[in-house]
Structures are given as C-alpha cells and as structure tokens.
Design a protein around this motif. Structure first.
Motif, mmCIF file in Angstrom:
data_model
loop_
_atom_site.group_PDB
_atom_site.id
_atom_site.type_symbol
_atom_site.label_atom_id
_atom_site.label_comp_id
_atom_site.label_asym_id
_atom_site.label_seq_id
_atom_site.Cartn_x
_atom_site.Cartn_y
_atom_site.Cartn_z
ATOM 1 N N GLY A 193 -31.076 38.678 -4.058
ATOM 2 C CA GLY A 193 -29.816 39.050 -4.867
ATOM 3 C C GLY A 193 -29.601 40.301 -4.659
ATOM 4 N N GLU A 194 -28.547 40.905 -5.150
ATOM 5 C CA GLU A 194 -28.057 42.272 -4.972
ATOM 6 C C GLU A 194 -28.331 43.120 -6.415
ATOM 7 O OE1 GLU A 194 -24.422 42.353 -3.312
ATOM 8 O OE2 GLU A 194 -25.075 41.762 -1.493
ATOM 9 N N PHE A 195 -28.307 44.300 -6.173
ATOM 10 C CA PHE A 195 -28.340 45.324 -7.605
ATOM 11 C C PHE A 195 -26.982 45.035 -8.066
ATOM 12 C CE2 PHE A 195 -32.019 47.039 -5.545
ATOM 13 C CZ PHE A 195 -32.795 47.288 -6.723
ATOM 14 N N LEU A 196 -26.950 45.277 -9.500
ATOM 15 C CA LEU A 196 -25.515 45.308 -9.894
ATOM 16 C C LEU A 196 -25.439 46.826 -10.637
ATOM 17 C CD1 LEU A 196 -23.012 43.893 -11.174
ATOM 18 C CD2 LEU A 196 -24.231 43.312 -13.219
ATOM 19 N N VAL A 197 -24.454 47.481 -10.366
ATOM 20 C CA VAL A 197 -24.424 48.715 -10.647
ATOM 21 C C VAL A 197 -22.972 48.806 -11.573
ATOM 22 C CG1 VAL A 197 -24.268 51.289 -10.005
ATOM 23 C CG2 VAL A 197 -25.623 49.799 -8.695
ATOM 24 N N ASP A 254 -25.698 63.025 -13.291
ATOM 25 C CA ASP A 254 -25.076 64.260 -12.821
ATOM 26 C C ASP A 254 -24.306 64.000 -11.522
ATOM 27 O OD1 ASP A 254 -27.632 63.981 -11.653
ATOM 28 O OD2 ASP A 254 -28.105 65.943 -12.047
ATOM 29 N N SER A 255 -24.224 62.610 -10.996
ATOM 30 C CA SER A 255 -23.737 62.409 -9.686
ATOM 31 C C SER A 255 -24.510 62.868 -8.582
ATOM 32 C CB SER A 255 -22.400 63.034 -9.418
ATOM 33 O OG SER A 255 -21.449 62.576 -10.293
ATOM 34 N N THR A 256 -25.958 63.151 -8.651
ATOM 35 C CA THR A 256 -26.692 63.518 -7.446
ATOM 36 C C THR A 256 -27.346 62.140 -7.125
ATOM 37 O OG1 THR A 256 -28.661 63.726 -9.107
ATOM 38 C CG2 THR A 256 -27.400 65.722 -8.281
ATOM 39 N N PRO A 257 -27.332 62.010 -5.768
ATOM 40 C CA PRO A 257 -28.089 60.822 -5.124
ATOM 41 C C PRO A 257 -29.458 60.453 -5.759
ATOM 42 C CG PRO A 257 -27.082 61.886 -3.552
ATOM 43 C CD PRO A 257 -27.163 62.656 -4.631
ATOM 44 N N ALA A 258 -29.752 59.052 -5.869
ATOM 45 C CA ALA A 258 -31.138 58.825 -6.370
ATOM 46 C C ALA A 258 -31.669 57.496 -5.588
ATOM 47 C CB ALA A 258 -31.119 58.447 -7.736
ATOM 48 N N ASN A 259 -33.062 57.719 -5.615
ATOM 49 C CA ASN A 259 -33.818 56.452 -4.862
ATOM 50 C C ASN A 259 -34.446 55.768 -6.167
ATOM 51 O OD1 ASN A 259 -33.257 56.512 -2.059
ATOM 52 N ND2 ASN A 259 -34.606 58.388 -2.049
ATOM 53 N N LEU A 260 -34.222 54.528 -6.378
ATOM 54 C CA LEU A 260 -34.681 53.494 -7.281
ATOM 55 C C LEU A 260 -35.310 52.533 -6.865
ATOM 56 C CD1 LEU A 260 -31.504 53.727 -9.808
ATOM 57 C CD2 LEU A 260 -33.586 55.240 -9.940
ATOM 58 N N SER A 261 -36.380 51.880 -7.453
ATOM 59 C CA SER A 261 -36.920 50.635 -7.090
ATOM 60 C C SER A 261 -37.240 49.825 -8.369
ATOM 61 C CB SER A 261 -38.049 50.872 -6.007
ATOM 62 O OG SER A 261 -38.983 51.262 -6.715
ATOM 63 N N ARG A 310 -35.423 47.958 -3.303
ATOM 64 C CA ARG A 310 -35.189 49.443 -3.216
ATOM 65 C C ARG A 310 -33.625 49.636 -3.313
ATOM 66 N NH1 ARG A 310 -39.629 49.821 0.042
ATOM 67 N NH2 ARG A 310 -41.521 51.054 -0.902
ATOM 68 N N LEU A 311 -33.025 50.579 -4.038
ATOM 69 C CA LEU A 311 -31.745 51.017 -4.134
ATOM 70 C C LEU A 311 -31.520 52.524 -3.892
ATOM 71 C CD1 LEU A 311 -28.721 50.280 -5.023
ATOM 72 C CD2 LEU A 311 -29.420 50.872 -7.256
ATOM 73 N N TYR A 312 -30.606 52.897 -3.138
ATOM 74 C CA TYR A 312 -30.192 54.194 -2.841
ATOM 75 C C TYR A 312 -28.959 54.347 -3.724
ATOM 76 C CZ TYR A 312 -28.480 58.612 -0.816
ATOM 77 O OH TYR A 312 -28.188 59.862 -0.573
ATOM 78 N N LEU A 313 -28.921 55.153 -4.787
ATOM 79 C CA LEU A 313 -27.651 55.107 -5.702
ATOM 80 C C LEU A 313 -27.056 56.456 -5.278
ATOM 81 C CD1 LEU A 313 -26.133 53.807 -8.026
ATOM 82 C CD2 LEU A 313 -27.554 55.728 -9.357
ATOM 83 N N ASN A 314 -25.843 56.409 -4.769
ATOM 84 C CA ASN A 314 -25.026 57.678 -4.632
ATOM 85 C C ASN A 314 -23.657 57.280 -5.490
ATOM 86 O OD1 ASN A 314 -23.824 59.979 -3.946
ATOM 87 N ND2 ASN A 314 -23.747 59.336 -1.687
ATOM 88 N N ALA A 315 -23.740 57.529 -6.676
ATOM 89 C CA ALA A 315 -22.435 57.116 -7.567
ATOM 90 C C ALA A 315 -21.697 58.503 -8.276
ATOM 91 C CB ALA A 315 -23.006 56.291 -8.756
ATOM 92 N N ARG A 316 -20.578 58.700 -8.036
ATOM 93 C CA ARG A 316 -19.865 59.737 -8.633
ATOM 94 C C ARG A 316 -19.505 59.430 -10.144
ATOM 95 N NH1 ARG A 316 -20.652 64.173 -5.738
ATOM 96 N NH2 ARG A 316 -20.297 63.614 -3.379
ATOM 97 N N VAL A 317 -19.708 60.106 -11.098
ATOM 98 C CA VAL A 317 -19.167 59.939 -12.284
ATOM 99 C C VAL A 317 -18.646 61.016 -12.907
ATOM 100 C CG1 VAL A 317 -21.083 58.459 -12.865
ATOM 101 C CG2 VAL A 317 -21.611 60.882 -13.315
ATOM 102 N N CYS A 318 -17.654 60.925 -13.682
ATOM 103 C CA CYS A 318 -17.134 62.129 -14.392
ATOM 104 C C CYS A 318 -16.945 61.780 -16.045
ATOM 105 C CB CYS A 318 -15.559 62.332 -13.798
ATOM 106 S SG CYS A 318 -14.526 60.958 -14.181
#
Length: 153
Positions: free
Chosen positions: A2-6, A46-53, A62-70
């Motif tokens: 499966g894939e992560f749902l963000v 805060d839109s900074t990249p994150a490594n999650l697992s 594992r997931l590398y999250l690089n999400a831009r938020v406002c």
C-alpha cells in the motif's frame, strides 16, 4: 503493497499508514503529533521536510514528507471552481453581446460633432493642379524639348 495517504488542510498534515492494523507504531523522528489508530496528525506543520515511519511487527514503511502548507489558504472544491469559471464565461459573453448590439446600431449614423458639412453622394476629387514649372508635351510641339537629349561623357 500500500501507499501512505497524506491529507493537507491548512497547516494540519494527516498521514495514514498503509499497514492494515490499528496497533501501528509511529516513529516521527522528533516530530510532534497525535496518533489515532493508523493516522499520525501533525498540527501547525512548518513545511520543513520530515522522515516518518510506521511499523507493525517486523513490517516497516518509511515516508519522506516534503509538504508545503499555508495558514491563510482557502480550500476550494471542484464544484466551486467550475461555478466561478462558468460565471466568468457568462459575464464575458453578456458583455460581448451588449457591445455587439450597441455597435450595430451606430453603423449608419454620421458622427455628431466632428463633421458639420452635409453628407451627400461621394464626389470625385478633382485632378491636382499642374506644376507651372513644367510644360506638358503636346502633339506637334516636340521642338520645345528637342534640345534635352542625353549627352555622353
């Protein structure tokens, strides 16, 4: 598998683990967030990249999250966007039709103040006045110009 749902809403990021059990263990690598069953919720991201697992027994994803938020962005659904585009097209079409009909009625009218002389059938312009410095060549009078032959060098 499966894939992560963000999911991103404002500054809140919700990540759903692809492993199919509610007892999933999250390793946010220093990130703060709430855990709900298979979900990890980061509020005020805060839109900074994150490594999650996330892991379940010996399975680990594992997931590398690089999400831009406002913070002040507005979410629009597809129906709202389609409505705005349709309304814009209808207003543009209405203005186009108004301009066409108002300009159609003005075609045969003369300008009000620009030209005060009466408009009649178009008269032809008289020929230009000949320049008095040049005399036209007439039949039988070629001797006037006879002395103007080309001379060789």
């Amino acid at each position: 598998q499966g894939e992560f749902l963000v999911e991103i809403s404002g500054t809140t990021v919700t990540i759903t683990c692809p492993l199919e059990d509610s007892s999933v263990q999250w390793d946010p690598s220093g990130r703060k967030g709430d855990r709900e069953e298979r979900k990890f919720i980061m509020k005020d991201h805060d839109s900074t990249p994150a490594n999650l697992s996330c892991s379940l027994g010996n399975q680990k994803r594992r997931l590398y999250l690089n999400a831009r938020v406002c913070a002040n962005c507005e979410e629009l659904d597809a129906l709202t966007v389609a409505g705005v585009i349709t309304a814009d097209l209808l207003i543009t079409l209405g203005v186009l039709i108004l301009v066409y009909y108002f300009s159609k009625g003005r075609k045969g009218r003369a300008s009000a103040a620009g030209d005060s002389r009466p408009r009649g059938p178009k008269m032809q312009r008289p020929p230009p006045v000949p320049n008095p410095d040049y005399e036209p060549i007439r039949k039988g009078q070629r001797e006037v110009y006879a002395g103007l032959q080309s001379r060789g060098f």
